[in-house]
Design an enzyme around this catalytic site. Structure first.
Site, PDB file in Angstrom:
ATOM      1  N   VAL A 113       0.859  -1.177   0.000  1.00 16.24           N
ATOM      2  CA  VAL A 113       0.000   0.000   0.000  1.00 16.24           C
ATOM      3  C   VAL A 113       0.896   1.228   0.000  1.00 16.24           C
ATOM      4  CG1 VAL A 113      -1.825   1.265   1.204  1.00 16.24           C
ATOM      5  CG2 VAL A 113      -1.766  -1.241   1.312  1.00 16.24           C
ATOM      6  N   CYS A 114       0.562   2.198  -0.839  1.00 18.67           N
ATOM      7  CA  CYS A 114       1.261   3.481  -0.858  1.00 18.67           C
ATOM      8  C   CYS A 114       2.761   3.259  -1.095  1.00 18.67           C
ATOM      9  CB  CYS A 114       0.963   4.220   0.445  1.00 18.67           C
ATOM     10  SG  CYS A 114       1.280   6.001   0.401  1.00 18.67           S
ATOM     11  N   MET A 115       3.616   3.883  -0.279  1.00 18.75           N
ATOM     12  CA  MET A 115       5.059   3.799  -0.492  1.00 18.75           C
ATOM     13  C   MET A 115       5.657   2.463  -0.076  1.00 18.75           C
ATOM     14  SD  MET A 115       6.337   7.637   0.494  1.00 18.75           S
ATOM     15  CE  MET A 115       5.475   7.737   2.047  1.00 18.75           C
ATOM     16  N   THR A 133       1.836   3.303  -6.703  1.00 14.19           N
ATOM     17  CA  THR A 133       2.157   3.786  -5.363  1.00 14.19           C
ATOM     18  C   THR A 133       1.421   5.112  -5.190  1.00 14.19           C
ATOM     19  OG1 THR A 133       3.962   4.277  -3.812  1.00 14.19           O
ATOM     20  CG2 THR A 133       4.270   5.001  -6.081  1.00 14.19           C
ATOM     21  N   GLY A 163      -2.457   2.313  -4.472  1.00 14.15           N
ATOM     22  CA  GLY A 163      -2.003   3.691  -4.436  1.00 14.15           C
ATOM     23  C   GLY A 163      -1.937   4.217  -3.005  1.00 14.15           C
TER      24      GLY A 163
END
Length: 240
Positions: A113-115, A133, A163
């Protein structure tokens, strides 16, 4: 039928919703809603994994208690990496990256998830793969060998990347759909009353105002530069 082991790897400075959003969804597979449908999905167990059993502080100061260490973790069927500014230190931590590499190589599902995507990349799990990301960091994906695909959730084989932050809930519902079927996923969504109706249609740069985008970019400038340096350092000859 053996347990399906779901593992979230946490580290100091993670963004808690990157973790708790999908955790809330996926942990409900252990006690799925009673439905008049057959599901082939085995019993699941959810593990919160860290280097030690000490509480792990998020980037906003929320303390999270691990359930096991790297050493004590069972083999994982699904591994999930949240993001957050703490990934700069996590990228430099050999023990963390080695655990991700080892478990990611044998897991049925490799997710982030994300970074957290960059932790998978540092472990060598994104080479030549499509991924996403947080929108403010997509330009860094080539540094870990990934090809950016513009979507809230991107699947490439057994790799699921989400993202920014809240998209972790969407990715988790997609995983539940695959594992237990759409009716179980819909029931979990309903149980969470996940029916977003935000006051502004500004959750993506395609929709947000120029002022909002500029403010977010200025707030992320330092973190963006720090992550770039950490990734470039790992790929330099001196880093091995």
């Amino acid at each position: 039928m053996s347990d399906f082991n779901i593992g979230f790897v946490i580290f100091p400075g993670l963004t808690q919703l990157d973790f708790t959003g999908p955790f809330e969804v996926l942990s409900r597979l252990a006690t799925p809603p009673s439905l008049a449908v057959e599901s082939p999905f085995p019993p699941s167990k959810t593990h919160v994994i860290a280097k030690t059993m000490q509480p792990v502080a998020s980037d906003r100061g929320l303390a999270i208690l691990p359930s096991c260490t790297f050493e004590g973790s069972p083999p994982l069927d699904l591994i999930c990496l949240p993001g957050g500014p703490g990934i700069v230190e996590a990228l430099a931590d050999a023990e963390t990256i080695d655990f991700i590499r080892r478990e990611g190589a044998r897991a049925k599902y490799v997710t982030s998830v994300c970074m957290g995507t960059f932790l998978l990349g540092a472990a060598g799990l994104l080479a030549g793969r499509r991924a996403t990301t947080h929108w403010a960091y997509v330009d860094l994906l080539p540094l870990v060998g990934a090809r950016h695909e513009k979507a809230r959730v991107v699947r490439d084989g057994n790799l699921f990347t989400a993202g920014g932050v809240t998209s972790g809930i969407d990715f988790a519902l997609a995983i539940v759909t695959e594992l237990a079927g759409p009716e179980v996923a819909k029931a979990i969504q309903l149980a969470l009353e996940y029916d977003p109706a935000p006051p502004f249609d500004a959750g993506h740069p395609d929709k947000a105002s120029e002022a909002a985008i500029a403010l977010m970019r200025s707030r992320n400038e330092t973190a963006h530069a720090d992550i770039r340096r950490a990734l470039e350092s790992r790929s330099s000859p001196a880093s091995g």
